[in-house]
Motif scaffolding. Structure first.
Motif, PDB file in Angstrom:
ATOM      1  N   GLY A 201       0.872  -1.211  -0.012  1.00  0.00           N
ATOM      2  CA  GLY A 201      -0.118  -0.153   0.074  1.00  0.00           C
ATOM      3  C   GLY A 201       0.897   1.510  -0.019  1.00  0.00           C
ATOM      4  O   GLY A 201       2.105   1.105   0.206  1.00  0.00           O
ATOM      5  N   PRO A 202       0.165   2.553  -0.204  1.00  0.00           N
ATOM      6  CA  PRO A 202       0.905   3.640  -0.601  1.00  0.00           C
ATOM      7  C   PRO A 202       1.089   4.328   0.939  1.00  0.00           C
ATOM      8  O   PRO A 202       0.546   4.209   1.976  1.00  0.00           O
ATOM      9  N   ALA A 203       2.188   5.311   0.849  1.00  0.00           N
ATOM     10  CA  ALA A 203       2.335   6.146   1.776  1.00  0.00           C
ATOM     11  C   ALA A 203       2.829   7.499   1.750  1.00  0.00           C
ATOM     12  O   ALA A 203       3.102   7.803   0.548  1.00  0.00           O
ATOM     13  N   ALA A 204       2.559   8.568   2.269  1.00  0.00           N
ATOM     14  CA  ALA A 204       3.237   9.836   2.236  1.00  0.00           C
ATOM     15  C   ALA A 204       4.814   9.940   2.632  1.00  0.00           C
ATOM     16  O   ALA A 204       5.065  10.174   3.848  1.00  0.00           O
ATOM     17  N   TRP A 205       5.612   9.572   1.628  1.00  0.00           N
ATOM     18  CA  TRP A 205       7.084   9.359   1.875  1.00  0.00           C
ATOM     19  C   TRP A 205       7.839  10.510   2.108  1.00  0.00           C
ATOM     20  O   TRP A 205       9.016  10.626   2.507  1.00  0.00           O
ATOM     21  N   ASP A 206       7.069  11.690   1.879  1.00  0.00           N
ATOM     22  CA  ASP A 206       7.665  13.008   2.038  1.00  0.00           C
ATOM     23  C   ASP A 206       7.270  13.579   3.297  1.00  0.00           C
ATOM     24  O   ASP A 206       7.560  14.649   3.686  1.00  0.00           O
ATOM     25  N   SER A 207       6.707  12.775   4.173  1.00  0.00           N
ATOM     26  CA  SER A 207       6.302  13.294   5.748  1.00  0.00           C
ATOM     27  C   SER A 207       7.210  13.260   6.468  1.00  0.00           C
ATOM     28  O   SER A 207       8.510  12.610   6.324  1.00  0.00           O
ATOM     29  N   ASP A 208       6.943  13.759   7.475  1.00  0.00           N
ATOM     30  CA  ASP A 208       7.833  13.973   8.918  1.00  0.00           C
ATOM     31  C   ASP A 208       8.108  12.628   9.282  1.00  0.00           C
ATOM     32  O   ASP A 208       9.032  12.117   9.754  1.00  0.00           O
ATOM     33  N   ASP A 209       7.098  11.720   9.280  1.00  0.00           N
ATOM     34  CA  ASP A 209       7.142  10.279   9.907  1.00  0.00           C
ATOM     35  C   ASP A 209       7.992   9.333   8.977  1.00  0.00           C
ATOM     36  O   ASP A 209       8.755   8.511   9.508  1.00  0.00           O
ATOM     37  N   ALA A 210       7.883   9.602   7.732  1.00  0.00           N
ATOM     38  CA  ALA A 210       8.710   8.850   6.798  1.00  0.00           C
ATOM     39  C   ALA A 210      10.191   8.968   6.856  1.00  0.00           C
ATOM     40  O   ALA A 210      11.177   8.265   7.143  1.00  0.00           O
ATOM     41  N   LYS A 211      10.504  10.489   7.045  1.00  0.00           N
ATOM     42  CA  LYS A 211      11.622  10.744   7.290  1.00  0.00           C
ATOM     43  C   LYS A 211      12.458  10.531   8.235  1.00  0.00           C
ATOM     44  O   LYS A 211      13.784  10.211   8.306  1.00  0.00           O
ATOM     45  N   ALA A 212      11.605  10.466   9.463  1.00  0.00           N
ATOM     46  CA  ALA A 212      12.077  10.230  10.695  1.00  0.00           C
ATOM     47  C   ALA A 212      12.548   8.664  10.563  1.00  0.00           C
ATOM     48  O   ALA A 212      13.436   8.129  11.289  1.00  0.00           O
ATOM     49  N   LEU A 213      11.565   7.862  10.032  1.00  0.00           N
ATOM     50  CA  LEU A 213      12.106   6.243   9.881  1.00  0.00           C
ATOM     51  C   LEU A 213      13.195   6.117   8.989  1.00  0.00           C
ATOM     52  O   LEU A 213      14.048   5.376   9.622  1.00  0.00           O
ATOM     53  N   ILE A 214      13.397   6.751   8.064  1.00  0.00           N
ATOM     54  CA  ILE A 214      14.534   6.584   7.426  1.00  0.00           C
ATOM     55  C   ILE A 214      15.763   6.987   7.990  1.00  0.00           C
ATOM     56  O   ILE A 214      17.077   6.389   7.963  1.00  0.00           O
ATOM     57  N   ARG A 215      15.733   8.026   8.794  1.00  0.00           N
ATOM     58  CA  ARG A 215      16.893   8.688   9.513  1.00  0.00           C
ATOM     59  C   ARG A 215      17.022   7.633  10.581  1.00  0.00           C
ATOM     60  O   ARG A 215      18.623   7.482  10.901  1.00  0.00           O
ATOM     61  N   GLY A 216      16.108   7.005  11.003  1.00  0.00           N
ATOM     62  CA  GLY A 216      16.232   6.153  12.240  1.00  0.00           C
ATOM     63  C   GLY A 216      17.183   4.704  11.677  1.00  0.00           C
ATOM     64  O   GLY A 216      18.021   4.258  12.355  1.00  0.00           O
ATOM     65  N   ALA A 217      16.496   4.181  10.439  1.00  0.00           N
ATOM     66  CA  ALA A 217      17.220   3.124   9.583  1.00  0.00           C
ATOM     67  C   ALA A 217      18.577   3.297   9.513  1.00  0.00           C
ATOM     68  O   ALA A 217      19.436   2.418   9.571  1.00  0.00           O
ATOM     69  N   VAL A 218      18.952   4.622   8.795  1.00  0.00           N
ATOM     70  CA  VAL A 218      20.354   4.816   8.661  1.00  0.00           C
ATOM     71  C   VAL A 218      21.209   4.979   9.733  1.00  0.00           C
ATOM     72  O   VAL A 218      22.571   4.655   9.579  1.00  0.00           O
ATOM     73  N   GLY A 219      20.536   5.503  10.776  1.00  0.00           N
ATOM     74  CA  GLY A 219      21.384   5.731  11.974  1.00  0.00           C
ATOM     75  C   GLY A 219      22.000   7.277  12.008  1.00  0.00           C
ATOM     76  O   GLY A 219      22.895   7.470  12.709  1.00  0.00           O
ATOM     77  N   SER A 220      21.198   8.362  11.314  1.00  0.00           N
ATOM     78  CA  SER A 220      21.757   9.250  11.405  1.00  0.00           C
ATOM     79  C   SER A 220      20.817  10.469  12.215  1.00  0.00           C
ATOM     80  O   SER A 220      19.823   9.783  12.656  1.00  0.00           O
TER      81      SER A 220
END
Length: 220
Positions: A201-220
């Motif tokens: 399913g889709p997601a708002a990948w430009d949202s703050d939630d999505a960015k926080a997830l990516i930063r958390g996965a990268v470790g930044s």
């Protein structure tokens, strides 16, 4: 935030779709039938994916809001052998992105939710894409490359490369692993090619939630 989608629908609607997907996993996905024989599939490598559990635990509190539909698997399998065509048209696998956290997305031009979320994926790559993170969208339209290329030009995608699998085998491979049943499919994969979490399913990948997830996965 992306304010409008290519279909002239407000981004708020996409956010709503993603929220529903978080309640009923994959409810907003476009279902497709299995075709072809499947490709490389996954490799179970618990030793190699040992640190992936730590990443998954770190991002677990971040699977909320617009990315609430992202779910961690019971087993953090290695997906490095999944194959498709690279931007130059040559066969590649997820091993080609070793060392990077990857947001791997399967999409098609005939999939309305896929079309709606593509500008957000482009925005995410623009803001966070670097030598440690990349959005890898794989188009699974049958036929040649012209239709997906034209669509990406039409909506002004300028940060994403076009990856392709016109056999739909990559979808079938993930379906057999219980990771895909419709489009779009999005997998979050660590630098060793191990699955952190997955979403149908889709997601708002430009949202703050999505960015926080990516930063958390990268470790930044």
């Amino acid at each position: 935030m992306t304010t409008r989608t290519p279909l002239r629908l407000p981004s708020l609607k996409l956010i709503g779709i993603a929220a529903v997907a978080g309640i009923i996993a994959g409810a907003a996905a476009v279902y497709i039938r299995e075709a072809g024989s499947g490709n490389g599939g996954t490799q179970t490598a618990s030793g190699e994916c040992g640190t992936t559990k730590e990443i998954a635990a770190r991002v677990a509190p971040l699977l909320k809001g617009q990315v609430a539909a992202m779910v961690a698997p019971d087993e953090h399998r290695r997906l490095a052998t999944v194959s498709f065509k690279g931007a130059e048209g040559k066969p590649i696998t997820l091993d080609s992105f070793a060392g990077k956290t990857v947001l791997f997305n399967l999409w098609a031009t005939w999939c309305v939710p896929c079309r709606e979320e593509m500008p957000a994926l482009n925005a995410l790559e623009k803001e966070l894409g670097n030598d440690r993170f990349q959005v890898v969208p794989v188009n699974i339209d049958t036929g040649d490359d012209e239709k997906p290329k034209a669509f990406l030009r039409e909506i002004g995608v300028d940060a994403l490369q076009l990856y392709r699998d016109n056999t739909i085998e990559v979808f079938n491979s993930l379906k057999k692993e219980g990771l895909a049943f419709g489009l779009p499919v999005t997998l979050l994969i660590d630098g060793k090619g191990c699955l952190i979490s997955a979403m149908n399913g889709p997601a708002a990948w430009d949202s703050d939630d999505a960015k926080a997830l990516i930063r958390g996965a990268v470790g930044s």
